[in-house]
Every structure is written in structure tokens, then in C-alpha cells.
Write an enzyme that holds these catalytic residues in place. Sequence first.
Site, PDB file in Angstrom:
ATOM      1  N   ASP A  27       0.807  -1.229   0.000  1.00  0.00           N
ATOM      2  CA  ASP A  27       0.000   0.000   0.000  1.00  0.00           C
ATOM      3  C   ASP A  27       0.833   1.268   0.000  1.00  0.00           C
ATOM      4  O   ASP A  27       0.379   2.318   0.427  1.00  0.00           O
ATOM      5  CB  ASP A  27      -0.915  -0.004   1.225  1.00  0.00           C
ATOM      6  CG  ASP A  27      -0.157  -0.293   2.521  1.00  0.00           C
ATOM      7  OD1 ASP A  27       1.050   0.006   2.590  1.00  0.00           O
ATOM      8  OD2 ASP A  27      -0.784  -0.815   3.457  1.00  0.00           O
ATOM      9  N   GLU A  45      -0.408  -9.051  -1.451  1.00  0.00           N
ATOM     10  CA  GLU A  45      -0.934  -8.554  -0.177  1.00  0.00           C
ATOM     11  C   GLU A  45      -2.184  -7.709  -0.417  1.00  0.00           C
ATOM     12  O   GLU A  45      -2.340  -6.606   0.091  1.00  0.00           O
ATOM     13  CB  GLU A  45       0.106  -7.777   0.616  1.00  0.00           C
ATOM     14  CG  GLU A  45      -0.220  -7.672   2.108  1.00  0.00           C
ATOM     15  CD  GLU A  45       0.866  -6.964   2.897  1.00  0.00           C
ATOM     16  OE1 GLU A  45       1.710  -7.673   3.486  1.00  0.00           O
ATOM     17  OE2 GLU A  45       0.877  -5.720   2.935  1.00  0.00           O
ATOM     18  N   GLU A  65      -2.469   4.845   3.346  1.00  0.00           N
ATOM     19  CA  GLU A  65      -2.367   3.441   2.966  1.00  0.00           C
ATOM     20  C   GLU A  65      -3.717   2.789   2.688  1.00  0.00           C
ATOM     21  O   GLU A  65      -3.848   1.973   1.762  1.00  0.00           O
ATOM     22  CB  GLU A  65      -1.596   2.661   4.036  1.00  0.00           C
ATOM     23  CG  GLU A  65      -0.121   2.969   4.109  1.00  0.00           C
ATOM     24  CD  GLU A  65       0.213   4.190   4.933  1.00  0.00           C
ATOM     25  OE1 GLU A  65       1.409   4.507   5.088  1.00  0.00           O
ATOM     26  OE2 GLU A  65      -0.730   4.851   5.441  1.00  0.00           O
ATOM     27  N   HIS A 109       6.554   4.358  13.567  1.00  0.00           N
ATOM     28  CA  HIS A 109       6.895   5.149  12.380  1.00  0.00           C
ATOM     29  C   HIS A 109       5.694   5.538  11.534  1.00  0.00           C
ATOM     30  O   HIS A 109       5.827   6.347  10.619  1.00  0.00           O
ATOM     31  CB  HIS A 109       7.858   4.357  11.491  1.00  0.00           C
ATOM     32  CG  HIS A 109       7.194   3.231  10.751  1.00  0.00           C
ATOM     33  ND1 HIS A 109       6.949   2.011  11.347  1.00  0.00           N
ATOM     34  CD2 HIS A 109       6.709   3.145   9.488  1.00  0.00           C
ATOM     35  CE1 HIS A 109       6.350   1.221  10.480  1.00  0.00           C
ATOM     36  NE2 HIS A 109       6.186   1.876   9.343  1.00  0.00           N
ATOM     37  N   ARG A 138       2.589   7.197   9.733  1.00  0.00           N
ATOM     38  CA  ARG A 138       2.307   8.614   9.539  1.00  0.00           C
ATOM     39  C   ARG A 138       1.283   9.129  10.542  1.00  0.00           C
ATOM     40  O   ARG A 138       1.368  10.264  11.014  1.00  0.00           O
ATOM     41  CB  ARG A 138       1.809   8.840   8.107  1.00  0.00           C
ATOM     42  CG  ARG A 138       1.617  10.296   7.720  1.00  0.00           C
ATOM     43  CD  ARG A 138       1.166  10.392   6.273  1.00  0.00           C
ATOM     44  NE  ARG A 138       2.179   9.904   5.362  1.00  0.00           N
ATOM     45  CZ  ARG A 138       3.100  10.669   4.777  1.00  0.00           C
ATOM     46  NH1 ARG A 138       3.135  11.969   5.050  1.00  0.00           N
ATOM     47  NH2 ARG A 138       3.985  10.165   3.957  1.00  0.00           N
ATOM     48  N   HIS A 192      13.555   4.922  13.346  1.00  0.00           N
ATOM     49  CA  HIS A 192      13.179   4.773  11.950  1.00  0.00           C
ATOM     50  C   HIS A 192      14.169   5.529  11.072  1.00  0.00           C
ATOM     51  O   HIS A 192      14.727   6.552  11.494  1.00  0.00           O
ATOM     52  CB  HIS A 192      11.762   5.316  11.724  1.00  0.00           C
ATOM     53  CG  HIS A 192      11.188   4.933  10.410  1.00  0.00           C
ATOM     54  ND1 HIS A 192      11.175   5.771   9.319  1.00  0.00           N
ATOM     55  CD2 HIS A 192      10.608   3.779   9.993  1.00  0.00           C
ATOM     56  CE1 HIS A 192      10.626   5.158   8.295  1.00  0.00           C
ATOM     57  NE2 HIS A 192      10.264   3.956   8.666  1.00  0.00           N
TER      58      HIS A 192
END
Length: 368
Positions: free
Chosen positions: A91, A113, A127, A197, A199, A229
Site C-alpha cells: 500500500d 498482499e 495506505e 513510524h 504517519r 526509523h
Amino acid sequence: MRIMALVGTRPEAIKMAPVTDALIARGLTPALIVTGQHPDLDPAAYGLTGEPVHRLQCQGMPDPRAHAGLVAETVAPLLATNCDLLLVHGDTSSALGGAMAAFDLGVPLGHVEAGLRSFDRANPWPEEDNRVTIDAYASLLFAPTDTSAANLVREGLSGEIHVTGNTAIDALQRVVGPLPQRSDRRPDKPKLLVTCHRRENWGTKLTPIALALLDIARSGLAQVEVVLHPNPAMADAVRLFLAEEPGVTLLPPLPHGEMIAAMRRATVILSDSGGVQEEAPALGVPLLVLRERTERPEGIASGNMRLAGTVREEIVGEVTRLLTDAVAYAAMSSPTLPYGDGHAGPRIAAAIEDWLERHLQAEERLIA
């Protein structure tokens, strides 16, 4: 028939490698497209092979939609002349850009996926929108679980759906051997391994998470290890809160094998990572997810995961409960395989070969 596999990030490379290996074993060597979203990505370092390798210069951008557009524009000439099937994973904005270009050019798309859904466009953003869009464009939908396949069926998509398992488990098995297996947790002071990490946890959302880690470290309940990260803004924000805390160890970004080793040493994991959600159950390490909802509910159903959210008191409470309640801990630490058996790559390659043969036969009938 010419296959291309597009990746832009380290997780994509890790999870696409079992697919390209399985394709090569069938004599279907794919070309690789490396978008540059993670500019230091070396596909060979993650076992990702193909020939040739096309390197784009589409480094990640603050606006993921703009990045997807840049990838689509840059990759289009390659797809127009050299591709009968494009494979993308997951994604990311790289995957979305590749899917957009394939759709515009009429190039068939395979989505590895497919079907993951949180049913909340804001969590995770972008995503959730990305994967819904990619699935709508795809001719081949490789769903890791029955749950993800059911999501695709519910949406009435036109692509072929194949339940394959998640290639993350194939990649994990390459590192640690046959699965499932128990972690190698040491009997000394409990260790809380942390990654953060996503967003949606940037900015002010990070504050309560960091304060919860300070509470846990200062209580003496566990030694806290935080894996930074590669995104420097996120890493700097974590350092601002935790760098001077004696009960906290800040670790540099870890290669896949070293990350798995750190997970196996941990007593409990606290993370917002999708990959960690897939790997922790197979290792038998209890996972508390730093999110309000997840597109990977299978780990919750298996008993290996719980949603801890991002509220300071709730995070501390969940960690404390696990580290002080032996029954609760035992219930979450039995290894399971909710995301597949480690053979997703060969299943995907077999489905692709079958699809290509049918596609070629259909073209031959049209010509005749």
C-alpha cells in the site's frame, strides 16, 4: 510474457523477494523496477532478484499523492514497451504509482498482499486509500488470508482472487528456519522492544507514546529498546524525548535479520508496524499495537496481538498487565501462524504462470 516487479521501500523488497525467487524457479525471471522511494534501497541486500533492474529517481516526498503521481509518470515508458504483467506489493505510494500507470496503459496488474482493510480512510492514511485503489485496478489479487479475500469478494472486484498466505512469513522463515517457533527470550530483566513510524503517529500523537515509554522505563518494569526509523524527522523526535533516559536504549535502524533477532530477544513488543504484526505471532512474542485499529485482525483473533492505542495511560496499563500477569502473558506467547505457512511465494508464482498461459492462449485465439 514479460513480468515486472516494482518496489520502492525496504518492506516491499523483503516481501516481494519470495515471489521473484519462485518466479525464477519457474523460468519466469521478472525485471525489477526500484522506484527510489527509499533512496538507499539495494534490492539484492534483501534477497530480491530479477533481470534487468531499472532504477528510477522517485525519492519519497512529504505529499504521498504527489509521489505516486511522479512514480506513475516515470514508470509509464517502461510499462508501455516491456511489460505484460506488473506486480506491486502492499500500500505504498510507489505501489499506487505503479498501479496507476498500469491501469492507464492497460497493462495487467498483480497485487501482492491484496484485500487488507481497516475500514477507516484516516487510519492508516494514505495506505487505506492506496490499497483500495490498487485492488480495484488489479487483474490478480493475492490475498494473504481468508479474511482479506472476503473483503475483496464483498467489494465485488473483477480481478481473480487467490488466497496465498503472506510473503512476510516466507521471508521470516528464511531468517529463522521452520515456523512457528518460540523466541529466545532471556530470563533476565524483561525487555520491551518498540518501533513507531506510521504517519498517523507523527507529530502530537508521538508525545503520549513517548511519555508512556518514559513511565515504563522509570518504573523499572522493563528495559525499553526503541528502534529508530530511517526517517530523520521521526528519529529526531524520538531522540528529543528519550535520548537522555537511562532506562531506554535507542537502536539504529536495523536490517531485517537483526530486527528479527531483536524481536526474538524481546519479552513484549510495542509497535505500529504492519510487518511486525505479521512476524510476532509466528515468533510467539506478545505484541501490543500502537494503533486504534488494524487491517491485520488475524493476529488479534489468534490471541497474539492486542490494540494498545496511543493513549499514555492505556499503553502503560497494557504493558504492565502483560509483564505482571503470568496467565495473560502465556495466553499471548504461544506461537501461531495466522498469516500463512511460509509458502506464499510459490503459490503466487503458480497462479501467475497459470494466468499467463491462459492470457497467452486467449490472445492466440483472437489472432487466429
